[in-house]
Design a protein around this motif. Structure first.
Motif, PDB file in Angstrom:
ATOM      1  N   LEU A 156      -4.009  -1.081  -3.878  1.00 54.17           N
ATOM      2  CA  LEU A 156      -2.852  -1.844  -3.428  1.00 54.17           C
ATOM      3  C   LEU A 156      -2.280  -2.661  -4.580  1.00 54.17           C
ATOM      4  CD1 LEU A 156      -3.928  -4.994  -3.197  1.00 54.17           C
ATOM      5  CD2 LEU A 156      -4.669  -4.315  -0.935  1.00 54.17           C
TER       6      LEU A 156
ATOM      7  N   VAL B 219       0.854  -1.189   0.000  1.00 57.05           N
ATOM      8  CA  VAL B 219       0.000   0.000   0.000  1.00 57.05           C
ATOM      9  C   VAL B 219       0.891   1.241   0.000  1.00 57.05           C
ATOM     10  CG1 VAL B 219      -1.860   1.235   1.175  1.00 57.05           C
ATOM     11  CG2 VAL B 219      -1.732  -1.268   1.333  1.00 57.05           C
TER      12      VAL B 219
ATOM     13  N   ILE C 133      -9.268  -1.671   1.301  1.00 55.81           N
ATOM     14  CA  ILE C 133      -8.087  -0.902   0.908  1.00 55.81           C
ATOM     15  C   ILE C 133      -8.314  -0.413  -0.515  1.00 55.81           C
ATOM     16  CG2 ILE C 133      -5.601  -0.949   0.537  1.00 55.81           C
ATOM     17  CD1 ILE C 133      -5.381  -2.950   2.769  1.00 55.81           C
TER      18      ILE C 133
ATOM     19  N   LYS D 178      -6.172   5.543   2.191  1.00 59.12           N
ATOM     20  CA  LYS D 178      -6.413   4.327   1.389  1.00 59.12           C
ATOM     21  C   LYS D 178      -7.347   3.365   2.105  1.00 59.12           C
ATOM     22  CE  LYS D 178      -2.954   5.531  -1.433  1.00 59.12           C
ATOM     23  NZ  LYS D 178      -2.306   6.591  -0.652  1.00 59.12           N
TER      24      LYS D 178
END
Length: 583
Positions: free
Chosen positions: A417, A341, A414, A404
């Motif tokens: 990623l 990330v 998320i 995020k």
């Protein structure tokens, strides 16, 4: 067929037509690989690779635009898409490539809704049917050969059946080389060669400067890979470079660190099924990636990890190793990948931006990875169960990448990623490596840098922590935020100090531009590990010389493309003529 609204049917048909058009374009680019190989058009090979990767996104956006034009309804209405999904499932019920068509539908939907509303009622999170539910009859992708007339005759038949337009450099020599290697290797214990059966895929696997003939040997209940890498001698003739017959060798050929093959695969699922018989440890997602269907590879990966989550109970944790300045990296111990990330703010002294980092990863996806860079899949709005995250990991993500993250009591989403194969960081590997393992790893590390450089890629940050060791012992680069084309760099020698003050100064006494690279400074990467440093310098001290890098740049700018062998050079056949060897 269940009745659905005219709008849903038009949308479904538009997407299916778009998929068929995409697949045809994909196949047409692929079919050109044979001529590119036979004419040694290596620059055209690289252009075709990029073009084929790019057509997916282009076609998805074209189809979404058409979807908007075939209806006056509001295409942001989820109910319309639920009906379109159901209609689409009916339309592809007898489609040979239904599973890749489903992925294409998902891509159109995700572009419409910016990767929101990911649910099986809207898209094909699960496939519309189980694999092999409707097996294809009277369709074979391979030819079977019998050893009843002798191994030499069988190998000669195999080579001749591929029908290259270019002639063989010396067919008899190649047949003798292959037979000798097989008899010394996997066939050493076979008393009766007439019991041998070989299945060879009809389509040739083209990549970079090689063409691979791919098959399997079967005897005594065993299934053994048979791979024959063929090269163009640059003078219009073809030769077999070696023979590969171990599961590990096949796995390395189809590695996640290499570019996608160009292979005529009208029904990719059939090829994946065949390849699984010679590489049983490879996931379906990796095999789809390897033959160019990387978007469907993403779908297969997502489905596989969802299935894994149902049968495991360990938690996602921060990945072992030195924490990165740009990425927060986590993993699930029972699953062999890492999730990366991008942080909201980068640690000093990093000066790159998130946009630049994304562009670096895109650059890698379209580059020749020459077996030295990990393939990376990009995801948006990846959904996890919150109770599978360690508290330490959640705290880190909330601290370094809150933008995020979306969370509630049940889910962690998320927003963006990357997923990569998990490897042991080289710096950690060296902490427990024996002296011999250290020497081998350092030789591999130097080879990785040299092969990347020859492919016009400069890693930028060559710290040991940015390289990983695969299960095959290969060293692979995986941290891309500092990489750039080698030809963008300015390699220099450090100027001699003119005064004692300059020599003792902590700061450079000479000007340094952003593109400047001083190879003499690479010694600093081994501070604290004298064994690793000596092992590296014994094999790769030329990397400290700025002239080495400048020479490479000159070759690249002149249009030269280096050969990258996914097998040991010692395994290559000697190319003495069969006729001469008998004289």
């Amino acid at each position: 067929m269940t009745n659905h609204s005219p709008t849903a049917r038009r949308i479904a048909k538009t997407i299916l037509n778009g998929f068929d058009a995409y697949f045809a374009d994909f196949q047409n680019i692929t079919l050109g690989a044979k001529a590119r190989f036979e004419t040694a058009s290596w620059q055209a090979v690289h252009h075709a690779n990029k073009e084929r990767i790019d057509i997916y996104k282009t076609k998805v956006l074209q189809v979404l635009k058409l979807v908007h034009s075939v209806t006056s309804k509001d295409t942001n209405e989820l109910e319309i898409w639920r009906e379109a999904r159901a209609t689409f499932a009916q339309l592809i019920a007898n489609h040979n490539n239904y599973e890749i068509a489903e992925t294409f539908f998902n891509s159109v939907f995700c572009n419409q809704f910016k990767h929101a509303h990911i649910h099986d009622s809207n898209i094909f999170v699960k496939s519309s049917r189980a694999p092999d539910e409707k097996p294809l009859r009277d369709y074979s992708i391979y030819i079977s050969y019998s050893g009843r007339d002798g191994l030499e005759y069988m190998i000669e038949d195999i080579l001749n059946d591929y029908g290259f337009s270019a002639p063989w450099e010396d067919l008899q020599r190649d047949v003798e080389n292959i037979c000798s290697a097989l008899r010394e290797g996997p066939l050493a214990g076979l008393e009766n060669e007439k019991k041998l059966r070989v299945d060879m895929l009809e389509s040739v696997f083209y990549r970079n400067k090689a063409a691979y003939l791919v098959g399997r040997m079967m005897f005594g209940g065993e299934v053994i890979p048979l791979l024959l890498p063929c090269l163009n001698n640059g003078r219009g003739a073809i030769f077999v470079d070696t023979v590969l017959y171990s599961n590990d060798s096949a796995s390395i050929i189809f590695s996640f660190t290499r570019s996608y093959f160009m292979v005529d695969s009208p029904i990719p699922s059939r090829f994946v099924r065949f390849l699984s018989t010679i590489m049983p440890l490879k996931e379906r997602s990796e095999l789809y990636n390897s033959i160019g269907f990387h978007k469907h590879g993403k779908t297969e990966f997502y489905r596989h990890i969802l299935a894994h989550m149902k049968v495991s109970n360990d938690k996602f944790i921060i990945a072992p190793g030195i924490k990165g300045m740009v990425m927060s990296v986590f993993t699930l111990p029972s699953y062999p990948v890492v999730f990366k990330v991008i942080k909201d703010k980068f640690d000093r002294p990093k000066t790159v931006t998130e946009e630049i980092v994304r562009e670096k990863y895109k650059f890698v996806s379209r580059s020749d990875r020459v077996g030295r860079m990990a393939d990376t899949q990009e995801y948006s709005n990846f959904i996890f169960y919150r109770n599978r995250f360690s508290e330490e990991l959640l705290a880190e993500l909330q601290e370094v990448a809150p933008s995020k993250l979306e969370m509630d009591d049940k889910w962690v989403i998320i927003k963006h990623l990357y997923v990569e194969r998990r490897m042991e960081p080289l710096n950690l590997y060296l902490q427990h490596a024996s002296d011999e393992e250290t020497r081998e790893a350092m030789e591999e590390y130097g080879n990785a840098i040299k092969q990347l450089a020859a492919a016009n890629i400069f890693p930028g940050d060559m710290l040991l922590k940015n390289f990983g060791v695969t299960r095959h012992g290969r060293v692979v680069f995986y941290d891309y935020d500092e990489l750039c084309p080698l030809t963008d760099c300015h390699f220099r020698k450090i100027p001699e100090a003119r005064t004692a003050e300059q020599e003792l100064s902590d700061q450079p006494w000479y000007t340094v531009d952003e593109a400047d690279v001083f190879p003499e400074e690479f010694r600093l990467f081994f501070s604290g590990n004298p064994i690793a440093r000596k092992a590296f310098e014994d094999e790769h001290s030329d990397l400290y010389d700025y002239r080495y890098w400048q020479h490479l740049q000159e070759r690249i700018r002149a249009g030269h493309i280096e050969s990258a062998f996914p097998y040991r050079r010692a395994w290559r056949f000697k190319r003495q003529s069969a006729r001469k060897s008998k004289e």
